[in-house]
Design a protein around this motif. Structure first.
Motif, mmCIF file in Angstrom:
data_model
loop_
_atom_site.group_PDB
_atom_site.id
_atom_site.type_symbol
_atom_site.label_atom_id
_atom_site.label_comp_id
_atom_site.label_asym_id
_atom_site.label_seq_id
_atom_site.Cartn_x
_atom_site.Cartn_y
_atom_site.Cartn_z
ATOM 1 N N VAL A 169 0.839 -1.206 0.000
ATOM 2 C CA VAL A 169 0.000 0.000 0.000
ATOM 3 C C VAL A 169 0.866 1.246 0.000
ATOM 4 N N SER A 170 1.868 1.262 0.887
ATOM 5 C CA SER A 170 2.747 2.421 0.981
ATOM 6 C C SER A 170 3.469 2.669 -0.336
ATOM 7 N N SER A 171 3.938 1.606 -0.969
ATOM 8 C CA SER A 171 4.625 1.734 -2.251
ATOM 9 C C SER A 171 3.708 2.320 -3.313
ATOM 10 N N ARG A 172 2.439 1.852 -3.302
ATOM 11 C CA ARG A 172 1.468 2.337 -4.284
ATOM 12 C C ARG A 172 1.181 3.821 -4.081
ATOM 13 N N ILE A 173 1.003 4.227 -2.824
ATOM 14 C CA ILE A 173 0.714 5.640 -2.533
ATOM 15 C C ILE A 173 1.931 6.502 -2.837
ATOM 16 N N GLN A 174 3.115 6.015 -2.453
ATOM 17 C CA GLN A 174 4.347 6.767 -2.713
ATOM 18 C C GLN A 174 4.532 7.001 -4.214
ATOM 19 N N LYS A 175 4.191 6.013 -5.006
ATOM 20 C CA LYS A 175 4.317 6.135 -6.453
ATOM 21 C C LYS A 175 3.405 7.240 -6.976
ATOM 22 N N VAL A 176 2.178 7.289 -6.461
ATOM 23 C CA VAL A 176 1.238 8.339 -6.876
ATOM 24 C C VAL A 176 1.746 9.712 -6.451
ATOM 25 N N LEU A 177 2.263 9.808 -5.226
ATOM 26 C CA LEU A 177 2.761 11.085 -4.725
ATOM 27 C C LEU A 177 3.959 11.568 -5.541
ATOM 28 N N LYS A 178 4.843 10.639 -5.869
ATOM 29 C CA LYS A 178 6.045 11.014 -6.611
ATOM 30 C C LYS A 178 5.710 11.481 -8.023
ATOM 31 N N SER A 179 4.779 10.789 -8.672
ATOM 32 C CA SER A 179 4.406 11.135 -10.050
ATOM 33 C C SER A 179 3.293 12.171 -10.119
ATOM 34 N N GLU A 180 2.718 12.486 -8.917
ATOM 35 C CA GLU A 180 1.562 13.397 -8.836
ATOM 36 C C GLU A 180 0.446 12.913 -9.756
ATOM 37 N N ASP A 181 0.252 11.603 -9.757
ATOM 38 C CA ASP A 181 -0.711 10.975 -10.661
ATOM 39 C C ASP A 181 -2.130 11.019 -10.088
ATOM 40 N N VAL A 182 -2.579 12.217 -9.812
ATOM 41 C CA VAL A 182 -3.956 12.446 -9.352
ATOM 42 C C VAL A 182 -4.591 13.459 -10.297
ATOM 43 N N PHE A 200 -18.204 24.531 -8.241
ATOM 44 C CA PHE A 200 -17.813 23.170 -8.581
ATOM 45 C C PHE A 200 -17.264 22.478 -7.339
ATOM 46 N N GLU A 201 -17.577 21.198 -7.214
ATOM 47 C CA GLU A 201 -16.906 20.395 -6.198
ATOM 48 C C GLU A 201 -15.748 19.676 -6.866
ATOM 49 N N SER A 202 -14.545 19.822 -6.313
ATOM 50 C CA SER A 202 -13.370 19.144 -6.870
ATOM 51 C C SER A 202 -13.291 17.729 -6.308
ATOM 52 N N LEU A 203 -13.089 16.768 -7.186
ATOM 53 C CA LEU A 203 -13.076 15.361 -6.811
ATOM 54 C C LEU A 203 -11.870 14.672 -7.447
ATOM 55 N N SER A 204 -11.120 13.948 -6.641
ATOM 56 C CA SER A 204 -9.909 13.289 -7.115
ATOM 57 C C SER A 204 -10.250 12.033 -7.905
ATOM 58 N N ARG A 205 -9.440 11.796 -8.919
ATOM 59 C CA ARG A 205 -9.583 10.587 -9.729
ATOM 60 C C ARG A 205 -8.207 9.943 -9.918
ATOM 61 N N PHE A 206 -8.167 8.615 -9.762
ATOM 62 C CA PHE A 206 -6.926 7.862 -9.896
ATOM 63 C C PHE A 206 -7.107 6.863 -11.033
ATOM 64 N N PHE A 207 -6.502 7.146 -12.162
ATOM 65 C CA PHE A 207 -6.681 6.291 -13.334
ATOM 66 C C PHE A 207 -5.536 5.283 -13.424
ATOM 67 N N LEU A 209 -4.436 0.930 -13.014
ATOM 68 C CA LEU A 209 -4.941 -0.432 -13.197
ATOM 69 C C LEU A 209 -4.353 -1.342 -12.128
ATOM 70 N N PRO A 210 -5.188 -2.145 -11.468
ATOM 71 C CA PRO A 210 -6.642 -2.145 -11.602
ATOM 72 C C PRO A 210 -7.261 -0.896 -10.958
ATOM 73 N N TYR A 211 -8.435 -0.518 -11.449
ATOM 74 C CA TYR A 211 -9.089 0.694 -10.950
ATOM 75 C C TYR A 211 -9.517 0.518 -9.499
ATOM 76 N N ARG A 212 -9.302 1.574 -8.724
ATOM 77 C CA ARG A 212 -9.751 1.584 -7.329
ATOM 78 C C ARG A 212 -10.435 2.914 -7.070
ATOM 79 N N PRO A 213 -11.586 2.923 -6.386
ATOM 80 C CA PRO A 213 -12.319 4.166 -6.117
ATOM 81 C C PRO A 213 -11.481 5.145 -5.291
ATOM 82 N N PRO A 214 -11.701 6.443 -5.480
ATOM 83 C CA PRO A 214 -10.920 7.462 -4.754
ATOM 84 C C PRO A 214 -10.957 7.298 -3.237
ATOM 85 N N ASN A 215 -12.122 6.941 -2.682
ATOM 86 C CA ASN A 215 -12.211 6.823 -1.228
ATOM 87 C C ASN A 215 -11.262 5.761 -0.684
ATOM 88 N N LEU A 216 -11.023 4.699 -1.459
ATOM 89 C CA LEU A 216 -10.093 3.658 -1.020
ATOM 90 C C LEU A 216 -8.649 4.153 -1.070
#
Length: 411
Positions: A169-182, A200-207, A209-216
């Protein structure tokens, strides 16, 4: 023996695996009347003392984290069959009498059992010792210790699985943070009096694979201590769009109360035109101190920041938030809006919330609107604003910029 194991488990406090293992060690040390009990792990050529329970500090110089070479330990020799599992008097055993660790740890009598994981590999040992010889140690005591080592093995196996999961999990989140893939998408909020875009309400999206909802994604980030970093990234990306939002409209951003309480919000919104920002707090997030929350937000609200309470009507917490925080906007939860035109109980609760919001000069926003019939009821109730798939799903910034110049027409 299963009954014995169940009794031990029932007497162990709930909590982390480490806390449970500490409690188990305490129980077996007292049960066997020993001075020290410990769980060791074999790591490369070292025996590492992971968890200890001592009768007193004078019982042993050992501390959790200490280690020695496995070849010099009782543990490895017991696993290898060089030593018996029970040693009532270490001075009478040729091997233990000559081992340096005997004098170093003041071992007079010893009993140990290997901790074997499901795959058959030896994790380490669960052992107890006394500073004096103890000729009362029997096979019954060894059976007791062996049964407990099986419980410890189960807990350790679970802990290893959790550690691997958390690393992933930490590796996955760190990867998103490093690439700013939000990516940030924007859901239009419609003024029901003018049918124009109010914000407008701003809502995060993580594209990914596999897809996981933003709340997760945000739940996982909190789980590994990266929640603040991920929310900060999402908000910083969202507020970059402020210059594209038409005059008079606002941008709603979601934040966990804990990042208000720890002051992170002040850093995140530094140098941001907060008069165009609505800070949205959901009913699902508890607020530990309303007084501190209000105190921290006070200068921001004075400078133009507005506060919205999300999910009103979904539970008691949202009403508590409303009473304690005096928000500028109350958002009616989708569970209250769905089929409001056919469900009288939902209609009556929404009507009561409408009357309440008007009495405290608070703007009312309905979320999750999908049907014309729902919208008609909301307009009759004088709800101020609405958002939902009836108007638009969350859309990328370029589409939101185009959308904000349109006026909603009922079809």
């Amino acid at each position: 023996m299963n009954r014995l194991q169940n009794t031990i488990i029932e007497n162990v406090d709930s909590g982390s695996v480490e806390a449970k293992l500490k409690e188990i060690l305490h129980i077996i040390r007292k049960q066997l009347d020993m001075d020290v009990a410990f769980i060791s792990q074999f790591i490369d050529d070292r025996r590492v003392f992971k968890i200890l329970d001592k009768k007193s500090e004078a019982s042993s110089p050992l501390c959790a984290g200490d280690s020695d070479h496995v070849d010099e330990s009782y543990c490895q020799k017991i696993v290898d069959g060089e030593l018996p599992h029970i040693i009532p008097d270490t001075s009478l055993n040729t091997i233990t009498h000559n081992l340096m660790v005997t004098q170093k740890l003041m071992i007079g009598s010893y009993i140990g059992a290997p901790i074997i994981l499901q795959g058959g590999q030896v994790y380490g040992t669960l052992c107890c010792y006394k500073n004096q010889a103890d000729k009362t140690l029997t096979l019954r005591d060894l059976s007791f210790l062996t049964a407990i080592s099986e419980i410890a093995s189960t807990l350790i196996e679970k802990n290893i699985t959790e550690e691997v999961f958390l690393r992933d999990v930490s590796s996955r989140i760190q990867k998103v943070l490093k690439s700013e893939d939000v990516e940030i998408h924007y859901q239009p909020i419609i003024n029901l009096a003018t049918n124009e875009v109010a914000g407008f309400e701003s809502l995060s999206r993580f594209f990914t694979l596999p897809y996981r909802p933003p709340n997760l994604w945000f739940q996982d980030a909190k789980l590994v201590g990266l929640g603040e970093a991920l929310e900060k990234l999402a908000i910083q990306k969202a507020v970059k769009s402020i210059g594209h939002i038409k005059s008079g409209a606002y941008l709603s951003i979601n934040i966990s109360p804990e990042y208000v309480l720890n002051g992170a919000i002040l850093k995140i919104l530094d140098k941001v035109s907060i008069e165009h920002i609505v800070l949205e707090v959901t009913e699902h997030d508890p607020i530990e101190s309303y007084e501190d929350f209000n105190r921290i937000l006070a200068p921001l609200r004075k400078a133009g920041l507005r506060l919205a309470i999300d999910d009103a009507g979904a539970g008691y917490a949202s009403f508590q938030h409303i009473l304690e925080l005096e928000p500028d906007i109350i958002k009616l939860d989708i569970s209250l809006i769905r089929n409001i035109h056919t469900n009288r109980k939902r209609f009556l609760l929404a009507k009561a919330l409408c009357a309440f919001s008007k009495s405290i000069n608070c703007t009312l926003l309905a979320e999750g609107v999908e049907y014309i019939e729902e919208l008609d009821v909301l307009k009759d109730l004088k709800v101020d604003m609405a958002q939902g798939y009836l108007f638009s799903q969350p859309i990328p910034l370029n589409e939101a910029v185009s959308y904000q110049n349109t006026i909603y027409h009922k079809e």
